[in-house]
Design an enzyme around this catalytic site. Structure first.
Site, PDB file in Angstrom:
ATOM      1  N   TYR A 207       0.830  -1.206   0.000  1.00 18.07           N
ATOM      2  CA  TYR A 207       0.000   0.000   0.000  1.00 18.07           C
ATOM      3  C   TYR A 207       0.868   1.262   0.000  1.00 18.07           C
ATOM      4  O   TYR A 207       0.603   2.198  -0.742  1.00 18.07           O
ATOM      5  CB  TYR A 207      -0.919   0.004   1.230  1.00 18.07           C
ATOM      6  CG  TYR A 207      -1.923   1.133   1.201  1.00 18.07           C
ATOM      7  CD1 TYR A 207      -3.164   0.972   0.584  1.00 18.07           C
ATOM      8  CD2 TYR A 207      -1.617   2.371   1.765  1.00 18.07           C
ATOM      9  CE1 TYR A 207      -4.071   2.008   0.535  1.00 18.07           C
ATOM     10  CE2 TYR A 207      -2.528   3.415   1.719  1.00 18.07           C
ATOM     11  CZ  TYR A 207      -3.755   3.229   1.107  1.00 18.07           C
ATOM     12  OH  TYR A 207      -4.652   4.256   1.051  1.00 18.07           O
TER      13      TYR A 207
ATOM     14  N   ASP B  97       1.347  19.824 -20.636  1.00 19.94           N
ATOM     15  CA  ASP B  97       0.568  18.590 -20.773  1.00 19.94           C
ATOM     16  C   ASP B  97       1.401  17.679 -21.666  1.00 19.94           C
ATOM     17  O   ASP B  97       1.495  17.874 -22.881  1.00 19.94           O
ATOM     18  CB  ASP B  97      -0.802  18.896 -21.391  1.00 19.94           C
ATOM     19  CG  ASP B  97      -1.647  17.631 -21.569  1.00 19.94           C
ATOM     20  OD1 ASP B  97      -1.141  16.528 -21.294  1.00 19.94           O
ATOM     21  OD2 ASP B  97      -2.807  17.756 -22.002  1.00 19.94           O
TER      22      ASP B  97
ATOM     23  N   ALA C 188       1.505  14.357 -22.536  1.00 20.78           N
ATOM     24  CA  ALA C 188       1.081  13.021 -22.974  1.00 20.78           C
ATOM     25  C   ALA C 188       1.999  12.459 -24.069  1.00 20.78           C
ATOM     26  O   ALA C 188       2.320  11.278 -24.069  1.00 20.78           O
ATOM     27  CB  ALA C 188      -0.359  13.079 -23.484  1.00 20.78           C
TER      28      ALA C 188
ATOM     29  N   HIS D 193     -19.616  14.037 -28.160  1.00 19.95           N
ATOM     30  CA  HIS D 193     -19.221  13.087 -29.213  1.00 19.95           C
ATOM     31  C   HIS D 193     -19.137  11.644 -28.727  1.00 19.95           C
ATOM     32  O   HIS D 193     -19.275  10.713 -29.502  1.00 19.95           O
ATOM     33  CB  HIS D 193     -17.908  13.509 -29.875  1.00 19.95           C
ATOM     34  CG  HIS D 193     -16.819  13.891 -28.922  1.00 19.95           C
ATOM     35  ND1 HIS D 193     -16.951  14.911 -28.017  1.00 19.95           N
ATOM     36  CD2 HIS D 193     -15.566  13.398 -28.745  1.00 19.95           C
ATOM     37  CE1 HIS D 193     -15.819  15.026 -27.329  1.00 19.95           C
ATOM     38  NE2 HIS D 193     -14.974  14.121 -27.739  1.00 19.95           N
TER      39      HIS D 193
ATOM     40  N   PHE E 255      -6.647  20.098 -24.168  1.00 23.22           N
ATOM     41  CA  PHE E 255      -7.351  18.832 -24.389  1.00 23.22           C
ATOM     42  C   PHE E 255      -8.685  18.862 -23.638  1.00 23.22           C
ATOM     43  O   PHE E 255      -8.809  19.499 -22.598  1.00 23.22           O
ATOM     44  CB  PHE E 255      -6.492  17.636 -23.931  1.00 23.22           C
ATOM     45  CG  PHE E 255      -7.168  16.338 -24.232  1.00 23.22           C
ATOM     46  CD1 PHE E 255      -7.286  15.906 -25.537  1.00 23.22           C
ATOM     47  CD2 PHE E 255      -7.736  15.571 -23.227  1.00 23.22           C
ATOM     48  CE1 PHE E 255      -7.962  14.730 -25.844  1.00 23.22           C
ATOM     49  CE2 PHE E 255      -8.402  14.391 -23.518  1.00 23.22           C
ATOM     50  CZ  PHE E 255      -8.517  13.966 -24.825  1.00 23.22           C
ATOM     51  N   ASP E 256      -9.690  18.128 -24.167  1.00 20.02           N
ATOM     52  CA  ASP E 256     -11.072  18.137 -23.636  1.00 20.02           C
ATOM     53  C   ASP E 256     -11.168  18.026 -22.113  1.00 20.02           C
ATOM     54  O   ASP E 256     -11.955  18.713 -21.482  1.00 20.02           O
ATOM     55  CB  ASP E 256     -11.932  16.961 -24.141  1.00 20.02           C
ATOM     56  CG  ASP E 256     -11.599  16.457 -25.519  1.00 20.02           C
ATOM     57  OD1 ASP E 256     -10.618  16.921 -26.116  1.00 20.02           O
ATOM     58  OD2 ASP E 256     -12.325  15.579 -25.997  1.00 20.02           O
TER      59      ASP E 256
ATOM     60  N   LYS F 152      -0.042   7.233 -23.542  1.00 18.07           N
ATOM     61  CA  LYS F 152       0.516   7.534 -24.870  1.00 18.07           C
ATOM     62  C   LYS F 152       2.014   7.221 -24.821  1.00 18.07           C
ATOM     63  O   LYS F 152       2.410   6.093 -25.027  1.00 18.07           O
ATOM     64  CB  LYS F 152       0.271   9.000 -25.232  1.00 18.07           C
ATOM     65  CG  LYS F 152      -1.183   9.314 -25.619  1.00 18.07           C
ATOM     66  CD  LYS F 152      -2.077   9.521 -24.435  1.00 18.07           C
ATOM     67  CE  LYS F 152      -3.441  10.062 -24.806  1.00 18.07           C
ATOM     68  NZ  LYS F 152      -4.355  10.059 -23.647  1.00 18.07           N
TER      69      LYS F 152
HETATM   70  N1  F0G Z   1      -4.050  15.318 -22.448  1.00 20.41           N
HETATM   71  C1  F0G Z   1      -3.951  15.003 -23.755  1.00 20.41           C
HETATM   72  C2  F0G Z   1      -3.131  15.858 -24.664  1.00 20.41           C
HETATM   73  C3  F0G Z   1      -4.621  13.872 -24.253  1.00 20.41           C
HETATM   74  O1  F0G Z   1      -4.516  13.573 -25.551  1.00 20.41           O
HETATM   75  C4  F0G Z   1      -5.393  13.079 -23.372  1.00 20.41           C
HETATM   76  C5  F0G Z   1      -6.123  11.910 -23.859  1.00 20.41           C
HETATM   77  C6  F0G Z   1      -5.448  13.453 -22.018  1.00 20.41           C
HETATM   78  C7  F0G Z   1      -4.771  14.586 -21.603  1.00 20.41           C
HETATM   79  C8  F0G Z   1      -6.266  12.671 -21.033  1.00 20.41           C
HETATM   80  O2  F0G Z   1      -5.618  11.487 -20.720  1.00 20.41           O
HETATM   81  O3  F0G Z   1      -7.132   9.661 -21.519  1.00 20.41           O
HETATM   82  O4  F0G Z   1      -5.263   9.225 -19.909  1.00 20.41           O
HETATM   83  O5  F0G Z   1      -7.264  10.446 -19.167  1.00 20.41           O
HETATM   84  N2  F0G Z   1      -6.303  11.661 -25.079  1.00 20.41           N
HETATM   85  C9  F0G Z   1      -6.925  10.486 -25.645  1.00 20.41           C
HETATM   86  C10 F0G Z   1      -7.083  10.681 -27.137  1.00 20.41           C
HETATM   87  C11 F0G Z   1      -8.152  10.019 -24.970  1.00 20.41           C
HETATM   88  O6  F0G Z   1      -7.752   9.849 -27.777  1.00 20.41           O
HETATM   89  O7  F0G Z   1      -6.525  11.629 -27.687  1.00 20.41           O
HETATM   90  P1  F0G Z   1      -6.368  10.134 -20.323  1.00 20.41           P
END
Ligand code: F0G
Length: 461
Positions: free
Chosen positions: A72, A216, A218, A453, A124-125, A259
């Site tokens: 843990y 960010d 990723a 979407h 990102f969304d 990623k």
């Molecule tokens: N930031 C970026 C630039 C991303 O592309 C994503 C996810 C996230 C944050 C969120 O990360 O999915 O691990 O919670 N992108 C995916 C895509 C879902 O299809 O581009 P996550």
């Protein structure tokens, strides 16, 4: 002779994929209300809906899984992961989380402020969503060329426009800007990279006004590859020296490890600010898990420790980026309009130029996604009128985004170039018959427009 190398790996285990008939796929599409998020993965021959969490792990990663320490607190696996992250990021404090959006959420709770602007190249969304829930005002300030899917190729279309940022500071005052978030590479406009010069200049401008800079990260390794191969002065610099320099300019980095971590689940919150780290620890304990596992199993942390090292190897990146470019080049040869140059993790087809007769309110890129699945069982994703469309906060009227694309995301180490050839054949066929397609009508959407979407329903016109 200069020897041309192929993939820097060989295949040890395979997963069978299934062919379906066009008639079967028409039924699946109807059942899914023409939203491929609602189609079963087993009915996709080639799945390009995302590059996230879909990587093939190496034998080194699979064997590392067996070493997972599931304690843990203070597990051995945490310290291995921490050392690997410190090595790639050059930053001291590492909080694991279950995936990227958990890090987005922690970051927003620490940095976003109600009624204040949050500048990004393109958020990102899930960052946008986390910030908006807190009443913050996210703004996309990528350079103009990055907002135009038809603009001529240039090396760093992910760059943030410093003039737009200066103008906002002048007009609103630096005290009304809570933070800057640079997404590397920029997912929403083609996986386009951000140059080191731009990161440095954004950092300098932010520092002048004491605005914190967050990256960010990723797709940090893919961004570093583009800096090495496209930016003057970096050709002889090692990838990890480039990643460390990138992060030397920010206070905090967040990462979806799904990623460039080459793992199927996981995320990171990394910082050089100890106060911020302490806040992140507590937010992680609340929502993720104890500090040293943060929602991941010990074995996940082991796989991530190895994956980050593999993702920052030059030979891997050279294969990876050139495979995506291979797809882009073949599509261009067939006349298919794409965002140029091809980016890091996929090829983005320009829905406007592909279907010029379908207006944006009839979802041209979504129509293309549906056509590609129907013809060939290939699943891509719409990043256009549905994903980025919005509603005016006052009038409630629909607003339409500048970018109208279909993203063909390429999973890491998963598909061969023959799979990519299938994508080319299918898209070229649809392009040759483009006049026969009509648009779509949105018949269902959830209450949160920015997430519609994923669950939307459509009818064919
Ligand atoms: N930031 C970026 C630039 C991303 O592309 C994503 C996810 C996230 C944050 C969120 O990360 O999915 O691990 O919670 N992108 C995916 C895509 C879902 O299809 O581009 P996550």
């Amino acid at each position: 002779m200069r020897f041309q190398f192929a993939e820097p790996f060989r295949i040890k285990m395979i997963e069978n994929v299934k062919h379906t008939t066009k008639e079967e796929r028409q039924v699946y599409l109807q059942e899914a209300q023409y939203n491929v998020f609602r189609v079963k993965a087993e009915n996709c021959y080639i799945d390009c809906i995302t590059d996230s969490g879909t990587s093939a792990m190496s034998s080194a990663q699979w064997s590392a899984l067996m070493l997972g320490d599931e304690s843990y607190a203070g597990a051995k696996s945490f310290y291995k992961m921490e050392a690997s992250v410190q090595d790639v990021f050059g930053m001291p404090y590492v909080q694991p989380v279950h995936q990227g959006r958990a890090a987005d959420n922690i970051m927003s709770k620490i940095y976003a402020k109600e009624g204040k602007y949050m500048i990004g190249n393109m958020h990102f969304d899930t960052i946008r969503g986390s910030a908006e829930v807190l009443g913050a005002l996210p703004l996309d300030y990528v350079i103009d060329e990055g907002m135009d899917a038809a603009s001529p190729a240039m090396p760093f279309k992910g760059n943030l426009d410093l003039n737009k940022m200066r103008k906002l500071i002048d007009e609103k005052g630096a005290e009304n800007i809570s933070c800057v978030v640079l997404t590397v590479t920029c997912n929403n406009n083609g996986g386009q990279p951000v140059s080191m010069k731009n990161i440095r200049e954004v950092s300098e401008l932010s520092k002048t006004y004491a605005i914190p800079l967050i990256i960010d990260a990723a797709r940090l390794a893919e961004n570093a590859y583009f800096i090495k191969t496209r930016e003057e002065g970096y050709a002889d610099v090692a990838i990890k020296d480039i990643t460390r320099e990138m992060f030397s300019y920010c206070e905090t980095a967040i990462m979806s490890a799904k990623k460039d971590g080459l793992v199927n689940i996981g995320g990171l919150f990394v910082t050089r600010n100890l106060d911020v780290f302490h806040k992140a620890n507590q937010l992680a304990i609340l929502n993720e898990g104890f500090i040293t596992y943060g929602g991941q199993a010990g074995r996940d942390l082991e796989a991530l420790a190895v994956g980050l090292q593999e993702a920052t190897e030059f030979d891997y990146l050279d294969y990876r980026i050139k495979q995506v470019q291979y797809l882009g080049d073949r599509l261009k040869e067939r006349g298919v309009p794409i965002i140029e140059p091809t980016g890091g993790h996929g090829v983005y087809v320009d829905g406007r130029r592909f279907f010029p007769h379908i207006p944006q309110h009839e979802f041209p890129s979504q129509r293309l996604v549906v056509a590609l699945y129907e013809e060939a069982g290939i699943r891509a994703v719409e990043l256009g009128a549905c994903a980025f469309g919005s509603k005016d906060k006052v009038t409630g009227e629909a607003t339409w985004p500048a970018l109208e694309t279909m993203r063909i995301a390429i999973s890491r180490r998963v598909y061969t170039n023959r799979h990519l050839d299938c994508i080319v054949e299918a898209l070229a066929y649809i392009y040759d018959n483009r006049d026969s397609y009509k648009g779509m009508k949105l018949v269902f959407e959830g209450p949160i427009t920015s997430l519609r979407h994923f669950t939307a329903g459509f009818e064919l016109l």
